[in-house]
Design an enzyme around this catalytic site. Structure first.
Site, PDB file in Angstrom:
ATOM      1  N   ASP A  98       1.004  -1.084   0.190  1.00 16.28           N
ATOM      2  CA  ASP A  98       0.037   0.056  -0.152  1.00 16.28           C
ATOM      3  C   ASP A  98       0.894   1.389   0.058  1.00 16.28           C
ATOM      4  OD1 ASP A  98      -2.498   1.684   0.525  1.00 16.28           O
ATOM      5  OD2 ASP A  98      -3.101  -0.337   1.338  1.00 16.28           O
ATOM      6  N   GLU A 260      -6.727   4.182  -5.743  1.00 19.27           N
ATOM      7  CA  GLU A 260      -7.883   4.533  -4.822  1.00 19.27           C
ATOM      8  C   GLU A 260      -8.295   5.912  -5.251  1.00 19.27           C
ATOM      9  OE1 GLU A 260      -9.611   4.717  -0.524  1.00 19.27           O
ATOM     10  OE2 GLU A 260      -7.971   5.563  -0.887  1.00 19.27           O
ATOM     11  N   HIS A 332     -11.192  -3.222   2.891  1.00 20.52           N
ATOM     12  CA  HIS A 332     -11.029  -3.049   4.547  1.00 20.52           C
ATOM     13  C   HIS A 332     -11.960  -1.702   4.940  1.00 20.52           C
ATOM     14  CE1 HIS A 332      -8.152  -0.269   2.668  1.00 20.52           C
ATOM     15  NE2 HIS A 332      -8.098   0.137   3.646  1.00 20.52           N
TER      16      HIS A 332
HETATM   17  O1  TEU Z   1      -9.114   5.654   2.326  1.00 18.21           O
HETATM   18  C1  TEU Z   1      -9.432   6.724   1.742  1.00 18.21           C
HETATM   19  C2  TEU Z   1     -11.046   6.742   1.517  1.00 18.21           C
HETATM   20  O2  TEU Z   1     -11.642   5.878   1.815  1.00 18.21           O
HETATM   21  C3  TEU Z   1     -11.586   8.074   1.399  1.00 18.21           C
HETATM   22  O3  TEU Z   1     -11.909   8.820   2.527  1.00 18.21           O
HETATM   23  C4  TEU Z   1     -11.398   8.977   0.341  1.00 18.21           C
HETATM   24  O4  TEU Z   1     -10.315   9.419   0.262  1.00 18.21           O
HETATM   25  C5  TEU Z   1     -12.362   9.953   0.048  1.00 18.21           C
HETATM   26  O5  TEU Z   1     -13.864   9.658   0.063  1.00 18.21           O
HETATM   27  C6  TEU Z   1     -12.342  10.836  -1.087  1.00 18.21           C
HETATM   28  O6  TEU Z   1     -13.377  11.634  -1.605  1.00 18.21           O
HETATM   29  C7  TEU Z   1      -8.061   5.290   2.310  1.00 18.21           C
HETATM   30  C8  TEU Z   1      -8.029   4.173   3.061  1.00 18.21           C
HETATM   31  O7  TEU Z   1      -8.356   3.055   2.527  1.00 18.21           O
HETATM   32  C9  TEU Z   1      -8.279   4.058   4.571  1.00 18.21           C
HETATM   33  O8  TEU Z   1      -8.290   2.799   5.230  1.00 18.21           O
HETATM   34  C10 TEU Z   1      -7.591   5.045   5.238  1.00 18.21           C
HETATM   35  O9  TEU Z   1      -8.133   5.354   6.447  1.00 18.21           O
HETATM   36  C11 TEU Z   1      -7.636   6.381   4.547  1.00 18.21           C
HETATM   37  O10 TEU Z   1      -7.412   6.268   3.246  1.00 18.21           O
HETATM   38  C12 TEU Z   1      -6.440   7.135   5.097  1.00 18.21           C
HETATM   39  O11 TEU Z   1      -5.179   6.724   4.895  1.00 18.21           O
END
Ligand code: TEU
Ligand code: CA
Length: 561
Positions: A98, A260, A332
């Site tokens: 990650d 992501e 997750h």
């Molecule tokens: O998640 C980011 C996330 O899910 C959202 O907040 C996203 O960035 C947002 O909706 C954008 O509009 C990732 C990880 O998967 C998560 O587990 C972490 O808590 C988070 O980033 C912070 O690192």
């Protein structure tokens, strides 16, 4: 489109803390992942994505990194990591880590040096800003609730920005020195033999530097930060950062990257995952975003199977001719897919395998999340004190502010909490589901006596054995040209609860999933040649051009050419 090494693989996400514990401290570890590599190989996995195992205070379960070059001792050592890479390689499994570079931990030396000397070079690694009239610089709400600004320790009017938790200060990508540090670190890992990265929260790296207020939208007096992503200068800036990142790291290593990416629009897809895109792939979150509300989980609407289908299909249509999406039913950060997308009470093995078929044979690269292959479902929350996840606690607060009673708020949080995905993997029906010999850091889901690997492994008709068949069909030399690279076309879109599509290349295949409890009589576009897979007894017959789909039945049919 040029073919890539990763396109015919099935990926699997391990969330290490809850995967498998080998030393009895109640926390999953890297040796535990190594022990289960044979299990993953038998499942047919070709790519393994590890959620963060870097040194971290675990305020956000490892998404708060204190040292990018070290493994957290709770997960193991760097030697364990090297051994994992070598053992995975022996089994033909590529490993992704990650990449969390929107922010680090407030316990990272960069942040500590910045706090000690805000005017010094490390102050420029973060967003330090003076307050406005005794208040934080702007009114944005962080993703986990509360302001995105916290006071720099020891200061009275100097704030640092954190779009997530206050222990996750945002890194200042505007600073070229910071960017070089990040590239160096990524290349260090790629040189070690990683195949690539899943890239966390990456669209957040470009900020609107005017830090202007947005309209207040909740009783907390704060405002959604999302409008900043729509500003053209922010979009352009993000694109520049992502290109520089790719050119300096992933491209020269031919690495696989899956972003992501939230908050983008269909017209941007080519820029992200086209032939020359920023990433190899990105997750399709359409179904996960469905029904979400600006007020938070308290106002969210549950998707029906038809909504689920419509979301996936809209994404498939967008991606056609552009690139490969990464298809998921859970991860997750999400509740369990079988609890979310199947109607209440409809969580039979047939319904679970039907949903699996519908998702895994879409065009794109499937990403499974640990326990999905067993049909693991949401857990139970006796009280809000039983919740670990920081985002759930923020949402609980928002529910109360919207006027819900504590019981109502808990019921909502139980439905969406990230903890649902974070209970230990259920390996056996023995104590702690065989996850640990000690006390698990988070209680196992009480349904482990019913749902576990020991019971399902080798048992014909189990969810696990079905997943194996499904994955091996996608990898089968006879069908992979069609199932991996073939065209995708929707079928029977006017029928509620039916998720059906056609995959075509050198073969003509139909995937028909009846995500409902009523039978459907279907006139097929052609004659059945062979039934390749079904999740229930009784079903379609070769030579026929009609098929009566049973409730929760999934079939894959090869049609006469
Ligand atoms: O998640 C980011 C996330 O899910 C959202 O907040 C996203 O960035 C947002 O909706 C954008 O509009 C990732 C990880 O998967 C998560 O587990 C972490 O808590 C988070 O980033 C912070 O690192
Ligand atoms: Ca352990």
């Amino acid at each position: 489109m040029e073919r890539q090494w990763w396109q015919d693989k099935v990926a699997y996400q391990v969330w290490p803390k809850s995967f498998y514990d080998t030393n009895g401290d109640g926390i999953g570890d890297i040796p535990g992942i190594i022990e289960k590599l044979d299990y993953l190989q038998q499942l047919g996995i070709g790519i393994l994505w590890l959620s963060p195992v870097y040194k971290s205070p675990l305020a956000d379960q490892g998404y708060d990194i204190a040292d990018y070059y070290a493994i957290d001792p709770r997960f193991g050592t760097m030697e364990d990591m090297d051994r994992l890479l070598a053992e995975a390689d022996k089994r033909g499994i590529k490993v992704l880590m990650d990449l969390v570079v929107n922010h680090c931990s407030d316990e990272h030396p960069w942040f500590q040096k910045a706090v000690a000397d805000p005017e010094g070079p490390y102050g420029q690694y973060f967003y330090f800003r003076k307050g406005k009239d005794g208040k934080p610089p702007c009114n944005w709400r962080s993703y986990f609730g509360g302001s995105v600004w916290s006071l720099v320790p020891g200061q009275t009017d100097l704030y640092y920005l954190h779009l997530f938790h206050k222990k996750q200060p945002d890194l200042n990508w505007e600073n070229p020195a910071l960017r070089q540090e990040i590239y160096k670190m990524i290349n260090w890992w790629l040189d070690k033999g990683l195949a690539g990265f899943r890239i966390d929260a990456i669209v957040n790296i470009k900020k609107d530097l005017s830090f202007r207020d947005h309209p207040v939208d909740r009783p907390d007096g704060l405002a959604d930060l999302h409008p900043m992503f729509q500003r053209p200068e922010v979009q352009k800036g993000l694109c520049d950062f992502l290109e520089e990142l790719k050119e300096n790291t992933f491209a020269p290593h031919n690495a696989f990257t899956v972003g992501e990416v939230f908050d983008t629009t269909p017209d941007k897809l080519a820029e992200f995952i086209g032939e020359k895109g920023h990433f190899s792939s990105m997750f399709d979150f359409a179904a996960h975003c469905f029904g979400m509300h600006e007020k938070g989980w308290c106002k969210a609407v549950q998707p029906t199977p038809t909504d689920y289908r419509d979301c996936c299909f809209a994404s498939q249509k967008n991606a056609a001719g552009i690139g490969f999406l990464a298809n998921i039913i859970e991860n997750h950060d999400e509740p369990r897919g079988v609890s979310r997308y199947l109607p209440e009470g409809a969580d039979s093995d047939a319904a679970k395998t039907c949903l699996a078929t519908a998702s895994l044979l879409l065009r794109g690269i499937p990403f499974l999340y640990q326990g999905q292959e067993l049909g693991m479902s949401n857990t139970v929350f006796p009280s809000i004190q039983a919740v670990d996840d920081v985002s759930t606690l923020g949402e609980y607060q928002a529910c109360l502010e919207e006027g819900m009673t504590p019981d109502e708020a808990l019921a909502v949080c139980a439905r969406y909490s990230r903890d649902n995905a974070r209970t230990p993997v259920q390996w056996t029906d023995g104590p702690n589901a065989g996850f640990t010999t000690g006390t698990p850091w988070m209680p196992v889901n009480p349904n482990y006596t019913r749902i576990n690997v020991q019971d399902q492994q080798g048992r014909e008709g189990s969810v696990l054995e079905y997943y194996k068949k499904l994955i091996s069909l996608r990898k089968d030399e006879k069908y992979k040209e069609t199932l991996v690279w073939g065209q995708w076309e929707p079928l029977f879109e006017d029928q509620e609860g039916l998720m059906a599509y056609r995959r075509r290349a050198d073969k003509d295949l139909l995937v028909i999933c009846n995500l409902s409890d009523s039978p459907r009589s279907l006139a097929l576009p052609g004659t059945i040649k062979k039934v390749l897979l079904t999740n229930q007894e009784g079903g379609p017959q070769p030579g026929f051009d009609r098929y009566a789909a049973q409730p929760w039945q999934a079939v894959v049919l090869e049609m006469d050419a």
